[in-house]
Design a protein around this motif. Structure first.
Motif, PDB file in Angstrom:
ATOM      1  N   ALA A 113      55.517 -42.804   7.618  1.00  0.00           N
ATOM      2  CA  ALA A 113      55.171 -42.182   6.346  1.00  0.00           C
ATOM      3  C   ALA A 113      56.385 -42.098   5.426  1.00  0.00           C
ATOM      4  N   GLY A 114      56.098 -41.999   4.148  1.00  0.00           N
ATOM      5  CA  GLY A 114      57.161 -41.833   3.169  1.00  0.00           C
ATOM      6  C   GLY A 114      57.704 -40.415   3.182  1.00  0.00           C
ATOM      7  N   LEU A 147      43.489 -33.411   5.004  1.00  0.00           N
ATOM      8  CA  LEU A 147      44.548 -34.224   5.599  1.00  0.00           C
ATOM      9  C   LEU A 147      45.778 -34.280   4.714  1.00  0.00           C
ATOM     10  N   ASP A 148      46.932 -34.394   5.353  1.00  0.00           N
ATOM     11  CA  ASP A 148      48.167 -34.542   4.581  1.00  0.00           C
ATOM     12  C   ASP A 148      48.214 -35.933   3.946  1.00  0.00           C
ATOM     13  N   MET A 149      49.187 -36.148   3.086  1.00  0.00           N
ATOM     14  CA  MET A 149      49.273 -37.401   2.347  1.00  0.00           C
ATOM     15  C   MET A 149      49.424 -38.596   3.287  1.00  0.00           C
ATOM     16  N   ALA A 150      50.218 -38.431   4.334  1.00  0.00           N
ATOM     17  CA  ALA A 150      50.450 -39.540   5.262  1.00  0.00           C
ATOM     18  C   ALA A 150      49.149 -39.982   5.918  1.00  0.00           C
ATOM     19  N   THR A 151      48.423 -39.046   6.508  1.00  0.00           N
ATOM     20  CA  THR A 151      47.176 -39.390   7.198  1.00  0.00           C
ATOM     21  C   THR A 151      46.137 -39.948   6.238  1.00  0.00           C
ATOM     22  N   GLY A 171      52.602 -33.534   6.408  1.00  0.00           N
ATOM     23  CA  GLY A 171      52.378 -32.109   6.199  1.00  0.00           C
ATOM     24  C   GLY A 171      52.185 -31.725   4.752  1.00  0.00           C
ATOM     25  N   ALA A 172      52.287 -32.687   3.837  1.00  0.00           N
ATOM     26  CA  ALA A 172      52.137 -32.387   2.414  1.00  0.00           C
ATOM     27  C   ALA A 172      50.669 -32.228   2.065  1.00  0.00           C
ATOM     28  N   CYS A 173      50.307 -31.066   1.573  1.00  0.00           N
ATOM     29  CA  CYS A 173      48.949 -30.779   1.079  1.00  0.00           C
ATOM     30  C   CYS A 173      47.895 -30.764   2.179  1.00  0.00           C
ATOM     31  N   GLY A 174      48.298 -30.714   3.440  1.00  0.00           N
ATOM     32  CA  GLY A 174      47.273 -30.669   4.469  1.00  0.00           C
ATOM     33  C   GLY A 174      47.801 -30.881   5.869  1.00  0.00           C
ATOM     34  N   GLY A 209      61.731 -31.345   9.196  1.00  0.00           N
ATOM     35  CA  GLY A 209      61.563 -30.967  10.595  1.00  0.00           C
ATOM     36  C   GLY A 209      60.187 -31.343  11.112  1.00  0.00           C
ATOM     37  N   LEU A 210      59.162 -31.220  10.251  1.00  0.00           N
ATOM     38  CA  LEU A 210      57.806 -31.561  10.653  1.00  0.00           C
ATOM     39  C   LEU A 210      57.673 -33.059  10.918  1.00  0.00           C
ATOM     40  N   VAL A 211      58.337 -33.886  10.129  1.00  0.00           N
ATOM     41  CA  VAL A 211      58.307 -35.335  10.353  1.00  0.00           C
ATOM     42  C   VAL A 211      58.852 -35.659  11.733  1.00  0.00           C
TER      43      VAL A 211
END
Length: 704
Positions: free
Chosen positions: A137-138, A124-128, A143-146, A491-493
């Motif tokens: 999310a910050g 999972l990304d950091m947000a999830t 999408g960061a790391c997952g 863009g992903l956010v």
């Protein structure tokens, strides 16, 4: 008499002609070859783990070891947890996919499965993982790391077209284990998945998240309540799916040794058994759903012994909790990042190959092989293919699926396994004496343990007693750095925020598994679960996080500084070899010096030898270098060093004069003549390069 008997008798006769040497005979012969050098100093090797490796292992080395009689499949056996090893089924190839968008993740997963991958890893990304929807999310978290997996619809997209019975499914949920369990349960129901046949695990490791982040988004006890709720949910839906994760990855990345890592994951397992036991779950039930993940480092036999030792220690822990029918260890692994490099990154392919080979010999049930460029960028298709195909080579070309525990019976491996068990158990008891891993982390003991091992490894690297090809030895000064491709996080956010719809009025009950799955089915997001189940959110249990730095980073700062210098000045920092006399005299130390300073990114000029001091000084000034290294042999230094050093200082008063070799009793006179420092086999390669680069005008980034 048969032909076979005749051959045997002939062999006995042949061998009788040779005396059978004893260990004492071998040691005497070795000491003679050492010509007076201490046997213990030259032939014994002290590892970072504190274990002393012997130069030779014999049958006597393993006499009395209790685990030798255990067969593969036995709970307390260091050998494979499966009695037939990989003969019935190979390990699962569980490669990571770094795509943050569910549709893109699915595209890459289906392609990988068609090309030989046999497992899905959903990191999972950091947000999830922090229980945040994309819209809340910050910056840089989506999408960061997952994978951004905010609701059931996302899981459906990510796993669309996947035949669940054909692969294993693995999650790295961070702190979002309850919503992920609910999403998976709902997905299984909708897809009519046979719950008994679904393989994989959640690897829920809130302690691992905590030590890596330095804080939890909810109180520690609430986090354990979440783990218990996920346990109850899976109990009625997915009876064989793993839940509790004990991962050594955070400790490995902090520089922990193999013994540190094993001790700490054992301490994690005990903490989870205790915490879930307080919440009414039997120790035996926790053990059945516990999955261990080990980082695979560069010391091949030590890492192999670590995996084997873990099975013995896990059986001992279950026995201590009174589990009458203990569960064989479920062990997975991932090639480590601690020893990977951004310079000469293709060497990482060789590192991951030996590490994955080690994991397979250790009998892991699932294995993740990192891509060679993972420390630089989002991996491309080529990097992913090379990593994925390594599994195929090990299975099909090396035929490791056709043997059961090929390391078993090796006197070295069995003896080392026993030593690792003892060392790790002793360190585990130290953690228990602090009150368990949670208290040990709060008191800084975990950071201290890993930090000491890291410092030892860094010292060995700096002194080149440990080599990283392309970093502190054989540096490639002409290489071009990989393009650091990064996703379009902004863009992903926007895309993910528009796709995810929240349900703030949702009502769910943490103790009602049916309501949790129903909520997932109705479209609840991870944020909805957080708001409904967790009245207290924020920052809790703040403790300094374990420091995660790769071993090569300090050297990479040197190289980056040299690159920046070249971009600014048009040429890299220069270093001039003042070679004395004919090639046969100066070559050995000149070659040593060139290798020594290449790791700092110097452009090294290697001229023919000089007999005249003034000519050497003029050539040095003409080179534009600020650092001169005088290279020769000791008898030359006695006559030539002083006039050469004085000439260099006279022509270039601000230059730095270095002697290649140890000055011995001439150090004072050499310094008086102009020697600023010297390099030899025990010099700190990193510190010396840093000092010389700074003297050459290079700005160096912060060291870890």
């Amino acid at each position: 008499m048969s032909e076979e008997t005749n051959t045997t008798n002939e062999m006995k006769t042949l061998l009788d002609e040779f005396p059978r040497p004893s260990y004492a005979d071998w040691k005497s012969a070795a000491e003679a070859l050492l010509k007076g050098a201490p046997f213990e100093k030259k032939m014994l090797t002290k590892t970072v783990e504190g274990i002393t490796l012997q130069p030779i292992y014999r049958k006597e080395s393993v006499e009395g070891l209790p685990h030798l009689a255990d067969m593969p499949g036995a709970v307390a056996s260091p050998r494979s947890s499966q009695s037939a090893g990989y003969l019935d089924a190979p390990w699962d190839s569980v490669q990571e996919i770094t795509a943050g968008d569910p549709a893109e993740y699915n595209k890459q997963l289906l392609d990988a499965l068609q090309k030989g991958q046999t497992g899905a890893m959903i990191s999972l990304d950091m947000a999830t993982s922090l229980l945040h929807d994309p819209s809340e999310a910050g910056e840089g978290e989506v999408g960061a790391c997952g994978l951004s997996l905010a609701q059931l619809a996302d899981l459906k997209k990510a796993l669309a077209g996947v035949v669940s019975e054909a692969i294993s499914i693995h999650f790295k949920p961070g702190c979002a284990v309850v919503p992920m369990a609910a999403f998976l349960a709902a997905w299984c129901e909708e897809n009519e998945v046979d719950p008994v046949k679904l393989r994989g695990a959640f690897h829920a490791d809130p302690i691992g998240h905590w030590v890596g982040a330095g804080a939890l988004p909810i109180p520690y006890d609430s986090m354990m309540d979440q783990l218990k709720a996920a346990f109850d949910l899976l109990d009625g839906v997915l009876p064989n799916f793993g839940l509790v994760g004990c991962s050594g990855i955070p400790f490995h990345m902090a520089g922990g040794s193999a013994v540190d890592e094993l001790a700490l994951v054992l301490a994690e397992s005990v903490e989870y058994i205790r915490q879930l036991g307080k919440r009414g779950i039997a120790a035996a039930d926790v053990a059945k759903r516990t999955v261990f993940t080990f980082s695979l480092g560069s010391n091949f036999f030590m890492e192999l012994a670590k995996i084997r030792a873990a099975r013995i220690a896990w059986a001992r822990i279950q026995e201590s909790f009174g589990i009458e029918e203990p569960t064989p260890m479920r062990a997975t692994g991932r090639t480590g990042r601690f020893n990977k490099t951004t310079f000469d990154p293709y060497v990482n392919m060789l590192r991951t190959t030996t590490e994955s080979f080690c994991g397979v010999l250790g009998g892991l049930e699932a294995l993740t092989i990192g891509t060679f460029d993972e420390c630089v960028r989002e991996s491309d298709a080529f990097a992913q293919r090379i990593a994925r195909n390594t599994h195929t080579i090990l299975a099909e070309e090396c035929e490791l699926t056709r043997v059961v525990d090929p390391a078993g019976g090796s006197w070295y491996v069995e003896s080392l396994t026993d030593e690792v068990v003892k060392a790790a158990w002793s360190r585990f008891q130290e953690i228990e004496a602090e009150g368990g891993i949670a208290e040990a982390f709060r008191k800084g003991k975990v950071a201290e343990m890993c930090g000491q091992s890291r410092a030892d490894q860094q010292k060995r690297l700096n002194q080149r007693r440990f080599s990283l090809i392309g970093t502190n030895v054989y540096a490639n000064l002409t290489e071009k750095l990989l393009d650091p491709r990064l996703p379009d996080y902004r863009g992903l956010v926007e895309e993910r925020s528009a796709a995810v719809k929240e349900h703030p009025e949702l009502k769910v009950d943490l103790e009602d598994s049916v309501s949790l799955v129903d909520a997932a089915r109705m479209g609840a997001t991870v944020g909805d679960f957080r708001r409904a189940l967790l009245p207290e959110v924020g920052v809790f249990e703040e403790v300094p996080a374990l420091t995660h730095h790769r071993l090569a980073e300090n050297f990479e700062y040197l190289r980056k500084g040299a690159f920046a210098f070249e971009e600014k000045n048009g040429t890299p920092p220069k270093l001039y070899l003042v070679n004395l006399g004919p090639l046969r005299k100066h070559k050995i130390r000149a070659d040593f010096t060139r290798g020594f300073f290449s790791s700092g990114g110097f452009d090294i000029e290697y001229p023919n030898g000089f007999d005249d001091a003034d000519a050497a000084a003029e050539a040095f000034v003409a080179s534009g270098s600020r650092v001169a290294v005088i290279c020769g042999v000791d008898d030359q230094y006695a006559e030539m060093f002083v006039p050469f050093a004085k000439a260099l200082k006279q022509k270039a008063p601000d230059c730095t004069v270095v002697l290649a070799g140890h000055p011995g009793d001439k150090e004072a006179s050499f310094r008086e003549a102009g020697m600023d420092t010297f390099i030899w086999i025990k010099s700190d390669n990193y510190e010396t390069n840093r000092e010389m680069l700074e003297k050459a005008g290079v700005a160096i980034g912060a060291a870890s």
